[in-house]
Scaffold this active site. Structure first.
Site, PDB file in Angstrom:
ATOM      1  N   ARG A 330       0.956  -1.137  -0.184  1.00 33.23           N
ATOM      2  CA  ARG A 330       0.229   0.004  -0.103  1.00 33.23           C
ATOM      3  C   ARG A 330       0.786   1.312   0.083  1.00 33.23           C
ATOM      4  O   ARG A 330       0.494   2.279  -0.819  1.00 33.23           O
ATOM      5  CB  ARG A 330      -0.875   0.114   1.158  1.00 33.23           C
ATOM      6  CG  ARG A 330      -1.952   0.931   1.139  1.00 33.23           C
ATOM      7  CD  ARG A 330      -3.139   1.368   2.121  1.00 33.23           C
ATOM      8  NE  ARG A 330      -4.110   0.328   1.903  1.00 33.23           N
ATOM      9  CZ  ARG A 330      -5.181   0.681   1.099  1.00 33.23           C
ATOM     10  NH1 ARG A 330      -5.304   1.853   0.358  1.00 33.23           N
ATOM     11  NH2 ARG A 330      -6.137  -0.301   0.594  1.00 33.23           N
ATOM     12  N   GLU A 732      -9.934   5.427   6.764  1.00 32.46           N
ATOM     13  CA  GLU A 732      -8.566   5.499   6.939  1.00 32.46           C
ATOM     14  C   GLU A 732      -7.946   7.052   6.530  1.00 32.46           C
ATOM     15  O   GLU A 732      -6.855   7.765   6.915  1.00 32.46           O
ATOM     16  CB  GLU A 732      -7.627   4.766   6.346  1.00 32.46           C
ATOM     17  CG  GLU A 732      -7.879   3.239   7.016  1.00 32.46           C
ATOM     18  CD  GLU A 732      -7.151   2.023   5.889  1.00 32.46           C
ATOM     19  OE1 GLU A 732      -5.888   1.743   6.185  1.00 32.46           O
ATOM     20  OE2 GLU A 732      -8.081   1.486   5.243  1.00 32.46           O
TER      21      GLU A 732
END
Ligand code: FES
Ligand code: FES
Lengths: 772, 153
Positions: A330, A732
């Site tokens: 990520r 997030e």
């Protein structure tokens, strides 16, 4: 697919429905892990390594066993299945066998009648170690001749767990075309989740198998780990989630380890076994955000057009893989930022060291590189004499653009709208002028404004697409109420309420008619992990799928009852089109179906849209869709003390359609608070692999005084065709954007350039000295 | 030793060993698990209860210190079943997320409003700064307290 005929009830999606779990919580009735007790329950304490890297010469537990209140102990020999906690790789033992690789690694377990007795007994363990050479810094771990820490079958090369790349265009040529090049190195340390509820599980032997209750995000991960260490089929292991007091990623993989530890004790002693960490054990031994070193270089033309980005970064993964490969990936995909860049080169490394394994934390490997890319954008703006918001807007990704991984964005790119809205609600020009006036007026205080923009790949992405699935069961009860069962979890983020809103809207019933069943792996569909801001999108689609199927069946019943092929809807009643006096309520339809032995249950299913990835080049459709945000922070620095306060904050998000504006706002403000902590105050020093002061006394998270009042939150909603009612992920993103805006504001206020977190007073004074 | 006090208006008499924490007495001996342990060292406020109306950290309070006193825990706030205005306000403003900090925050806010029925937002933030919350960022918590104060006027 049925279409709602309209007018039957007001839409529920998009409204601030009060949280369904809140009443039990304000009454103190919600049951968290440590609130559970079972007859005959023992309390478990883990005996842990005191050395970062050593051979265990002798493990003497005689003193432990004979301590008052002790019921039994468990060692490697008592593990009936495999001594491995499987996460992504299979490199981490449940209990260290022969060698320890970090301070705090579990060695053995003791069970006693009380928690205090277990703690006191554990302290009597005598372990003889033979120290092995240890390394704590990724650079040392990669150096020639470094002691091997990573298991060869779990590492790309030596102690490099993983090395991942993006290669796009030709960066040498890109930098040659640049009029301005900025370059910097950025350092970040640990961030601790500091969920208010510590980790905890209770393992209960049942029916020849094991049931584990616990505070956790990913019940199916836990099921897999417990089955593996007990050597049981999955169907004999049941995981039940208790009310969960915050997760933020910290309860993604760690509960697998803790549940398996408790389960081994429960299995051996044939008694329920509770394992709850106290705060210091939690901080010292569980996962946290990876420390990172990032080298970043950006090139642009005089007009601000980006020509090239080159990034190399290292994350300190700790002694075992856990989730590091996914975290690194990520980070890799997010390293270039939300910009159009023709030439990109990224090299990402996660490195094994003799430190506590790091793992998932809100943002999942992206906040570290975001600090770097957003700092670079500001440095570039300064060099170019451009407005930082303008520079970002000029390069911001739009529909039709290609990302750094070669993905063409076909829809739902609200980044430009975020930037425009942030400019508007912050009164950008006026605020700059006010800050400048303040700075002219004040002698010992400086203010600064900082901006950041981020993109966020929703869902698991191309690294783990097989997990991006979700199921939902909906059961129509005989009185017209509805039970919903899903395999994703509520950990405080508000998922339960949002999913009920989606179900209620899909079915055409009020929210109060839908109830969510507890998450129990024996009764809910495997919906993959509750991570990656995927619940509203992927789980929401499965819920909507189930709701639509059930609605079709209900409409069949309505037609049969009314004896006509069509009907109208008024309120929650279905009416005969010609004779509105003939009508039937939702509850009556349910009763009718039940008395005729109709199948009252349906299953819904959803998968994320296809993604793909070529690891050799870093090309591919990394995620099925992205969320976006622009944050602006105004800080005030005391030039004499170095203390920094955040005075104002503006946050604009594109997470597609917002299902619940009240809970979404709360998630954004909470994420901003965590980002303020990351940038300004959260610091967890360690020496030789030992966390020095694992407590809230020295690890400071923001209090009500540290978060500014009146944070402005706005949503621009660029709908996503693959999400329920157009929704994308949110959870997030606020943290990811906020810290970088604060960091840029600190740099702007001091005239220096913050290159390491957190901006504690000494570091800020240093910046002031350099900036002056 | 024997200890007598009132909890949520009810008299109780229990046997406690000298070192027992009030937190364990409440949670384990009396089954009042609404009082939470977030740190056990006086840093988080999750264990806040009211002793004679004053906020006390149950993790740092010895059980014997409440001899003869009145202890209010979160379970006692809506003893009649009807939510207390503060509880209602937390629902209305979305001041609850994971909820682990919530009992402590509500009791601390209760003590604040007893001392100062019309606090400013800054006073609320100051008073609640001993109660950590990792989820909300406090804004909607402060809104809840101000709303409850307004409703009571
Ligand atoms: S548990 Fe008492 S202050 Fe944290
Ligand atoms: S709501 Fe989770 S800690 Fe406050």
């Amino acid at each position: 697919m049925t279409r709602r005929s309209g007018g039957e009830s007001d839409p529920i999606v998009g409204t601030p429905v009060p949280r369904l779990d809140a009443e039990a919580k304000v009454r103190g009735e919600a049951r968290y892990a440590d609130d559970l007790a079972f007859a005959g329950m023992v309390h478990v304490k883990t005996i842990r390594s005191e050395r970062p890297h050593a051979r265990i010469v002798r493990l003497d537990l005689s003193g432990v066993e004979s301590a008052p209140g002790v019921v039994g102990i468990a060692t490697v020999a008592d593990i009936p299945g495999e001594n491995i906690v499987p996460i992504i790789y299979r490199d981490m033992p449940l209990l260290a066998a022969g060698v320890v690789r970090y301070v705090g690694e579990p060695l053995a377990l003791v069970a006693a009648e009380t928690r205090d007795a277990a703690r006191e007994a554990a302290a009597r363990a005598r372990v003889a170690y033979e120290d092995l050479p240890a390394v704590f810094d990724p650079r040392d771990a990669l150096a020639h001749g470094a002691p091997p820490i990573a298991r060869p079958d779990a590492a790309d090369e030596g102690n490099a767990f993983n090395h991942m790349v993006i290669r796009k265009g030709d960066v040498a040529q890109g930098f040659a075309q640049a009029d301005v090049i900025v370059e910097g190195e950025y350092e970040v340390g640990y961030q601790e989740h500091a969920y208010l509820e510590p980790q905890g599980v209770v393992a209960v032997p049942e029916d020849g198998g094991m049931t584990v209750y616990g505070t956790l995000q990913c019940p199916f991960y836990v099921q897999n780990a417990v089955a593996n260490v007990l050597g049981l089929p999955l169907a004999r292991v049941r995981i039940v989630q208790t009310c969960t007091g915050g997760g933020f990623g910290g309860k993604e993989d760690v509960p697998s380890h803790l549940a398996a530890l408790a389960a081994v004790v429960a299995w051996k002693l044939r008694r329920p076994a509770k394992l709850v960490l106290d705060r210091s054990e939690d901080i010292a031994t569980t996962s946290k955000r990876h420390p990172g070193s990032i080298r970043y270089r950006t090139g642009a033309r005089r007009d601000g057009t980006l020509t090239a980005v080159e990034v190399e970064f290292y994350y300190n993964a700790g002694a075992y893989q856990t989730l590091s490969s996914a975290v690194l990936w990520r980070g890799l995909v997010h390293a270039p930022g939300p910009y159009r860049i023709p030439n990109v080169k990224v090299d990402a490394y996660s490195v094994a060291t003799n430190t506590v394994p790091c793992g998932a934390f809100r943002g999942f490997g992206s906040p570290q590189v975001i600090f770097a890319h957003e700092s670079q954008m500001d440095e570039l703006a300064r060099r170019l004499g451009m407005d930082p918001l303008e520079l970002r807007a000029k390069n911001a990704l739009r529909v039709g653009d290609e990302t750094a991984t070669g993905q063409v964005l076909t829809e739902s790119v609200g980044l430009g709208a975020c930037l425009a809205k942030a400019r508007e609600i912050s009164r950008w020009e006026e605020v700059q002028a006010e800050v400048a006036a303040f700075n002219r007026r004040e002698r010992f205080k400086r203010r600064g404004v900082g901006v950041s923009t981020v993109m966020y790949g929703v869902g698991m992405g191309a690294k783990a697409p097989l997990l991006d699935k979700a199921g939902a069961y909906l059961k129509l009860e005989a009185d017209g109420s509805v039970t919903l069962a899903v395999g994703t979890t509520e950990m405080g983020q508000g998922a339960e309420t949002v999913l009920v809103q989606i179900a209620a809207d899909g079915l055409g019933v009020p929210v109060g008619m839908v109830r969510v069943a507890p998450v129990d792996t024996s009764r809910v569909p495997d919906s993959g992990p509750t991570v990656a801001s995927r619940t509203t999108t992927v789980q929401g689609m499965a819920v909507l799928d189930a709701a639509r199927r059930l609605r079709l069946r209900i409409e069949d019943a309505v037609r049969a009852i009314l004896g006509c092929p069509t009907f109208t809807v008024a309120g929650h009643r279905f009416c005969h089109p010609q004779d509105p006096a003939r009508s039937v309520s939702f509850a009556e339809v349910a009763r009718w179906m039940w008395t005729r032995n109709w199948d009252m249950g349906v299953t819904g299913w959803a998968e994320g849209k296809p993604v793909d990835w070529d690891p050799a080049t870093g090309h591919g459709n990394a995620y099925f869709v992205y969320s976006y945000a622009c944050h602006i922070a105004l800080v005030e620095v005391d030039l004499l003390t170095g203390e920094t306060r955040v005075n104002r904050f503006w946050a604009v998000h594109d997470s597609g359609r917002i299902v619940n504006p009240a809970t979404a706002r709360g998630q954004v403000i909470g994420g901003i608070a965590q980002g303020i902590g990351y940038a300004l105050m959260e610091e967890l020093p360690s020496r030789d692999g030992r966390i020095l002061a694992p407590s809230f006394t020295s690890y400071h998270i923001p209090t009500a005084r540290d978060v500014p009042a009146g944070i402005a939150v706005a949503f621009v909603e660029a709908p996503y065709s693959g999400g329920p009612f157009g929704a994308k992920g949110l959870g997030e993103v606020p943290l990811m954007a906020s810290h970088a805006a604060v960091a840029n504001a600190v740099s702007s206020a001091t005239g220096g350039r913050l290159r390491a977190y957190p901006a504690i007073p000494e570091r800020v004074l240093d910046l002031v000295a350099k900036g002056a | 030793m024997t200890l007598s006090f009132r909890v949520n208006g009810r008299p109780v008499t229990v046997d406690v060993p000298p070192g027992r924490r009030l937190l364990d007495l409440l949670r384990e001996d009396l089954g009042l698990t609404g009082t939470k342990e977030g740190c056990g060292e006086g840093e988080c406020g999750a264990c806040t209860v009211l002793v004679d109306g004053k906020p006390r950290l149950a993790c740092l309070t010895a059980a014997i210190q409440v001899e003869g006193r009145d202890v209010l825990t979160i379970e006692g706030l809506a003893a009649s079943g009807q939510l207390h205005p503060l509880q209602e306000a937390f629902l209305a403003t979305a001041g609850v997320q994971c909820g682990f900090c919530t009992p402590g925050l509500i009791l601390a806010a209760h003590a604040l409003l007893a001392e100062n029925p019309s606090p400013t937002a800054d006073e609320v933030r100051e008073y609640l700064s001993g109660n950590l919350c990792r989820c909300t960022g406090y804004e909607q918590v402060v809104e809840a307290v101000l709303r409850a104060a307004e409703r009571r006027r």
